[in-house]
Motif scaffolding. Structure first.
Motif, PDB file in Angstrom:
ATOM      1  N   SER A   1       0.818  -1.207   0.000  1.00 40.73           N
ATOM      2  CA  SER A   1       0.000   0.000   0.000  1.00 40.73           C
ATOM      3  C   SER A   1       0.856   1.261   0.000  1.00 40.73           C
ATOM      4  N   ILE A   2       0.270   2.328  -0.513  1.00 38.55           N
ATOM      5  CA  ILE A   2       0.943   3.621  -0.610  1.00 38.55           C
ATOM      6  C   ILE A   2       0.087   4.664   0.095  1.00 38.55           C
TER       7      ILE A   2
ATOM      8  N   MET B   1       4.597   1.330   1.943  1.00 37.29           N
ATOM      9  CA  MET B   1       4.725   0.548   3.167  1.00 37.29           C
ATOM     10  C   MET B   1       5.796  -0.533   3.065  1.00 37.29           C
ATOM     11  N   ALA B   2       6.057  -1.026   1.864  1.00 34.10           N
ATOM     12  CA  ALA B   2       7.021  -2.112   1.703  1.00 34.10           C
ATOM     13  C   ALA B   2       8.467  -1.604   1.691  1.00 34.10           C
TER      14      ALA B   2
END
Length: 104
Positions: A4-5, A29-30
């Motif tokens: 997700s961003i 998020m990553a």
């Protein structure tokens, strides 16, 4: 992994520039780095940079602007909905501080 961003609003007080400047912090998020974009007044361009988050919720940021100015410093989590505050200096020694809104 969480792909997700989140895009957060950023308000920047940059000594010697017409302030406040506004921009965005795009958090993936990553990843441990986020993209920082700060709009200069009028149509004079966008400062581009990154912030790198450490495990403890603190980190470093750096930006480069089309007018030749650069800024760098530290930021820390405010603990409120994922918000941040940061401060540092530019390449002429002027103070730069900013706040990043929390989620929502």
């Amino acid at each position: 992994s969480d792909g997700s961003i989140e895009v957060r609003k950023v308000v920047v007080l940059w000594e010697g520039k017409p302030t406040p400047l506004r921009g965005t912090l795009t958090i993936e998020m990553a990843k441990t780095t986020s993209r920082l974009e700060i709009q200069l007044p009028g149509q004079t361009g966008t400062c581009l940079g990154v912030s790198a988050l450490e495990r403890d919720g603190n980190g470093r940021w750096a930006v480069e602007c089309p007018d030749g100015s650069t800024g760098q410093g530290l930021f820390r989590s405010t603990g409120k909905d994922g918000g941040y505050t940061g401060d540092g200096t530019d390449n002429k020694g002027a103070r730069v501080s900013f706040s990043v809104s929390g989620r929502g």
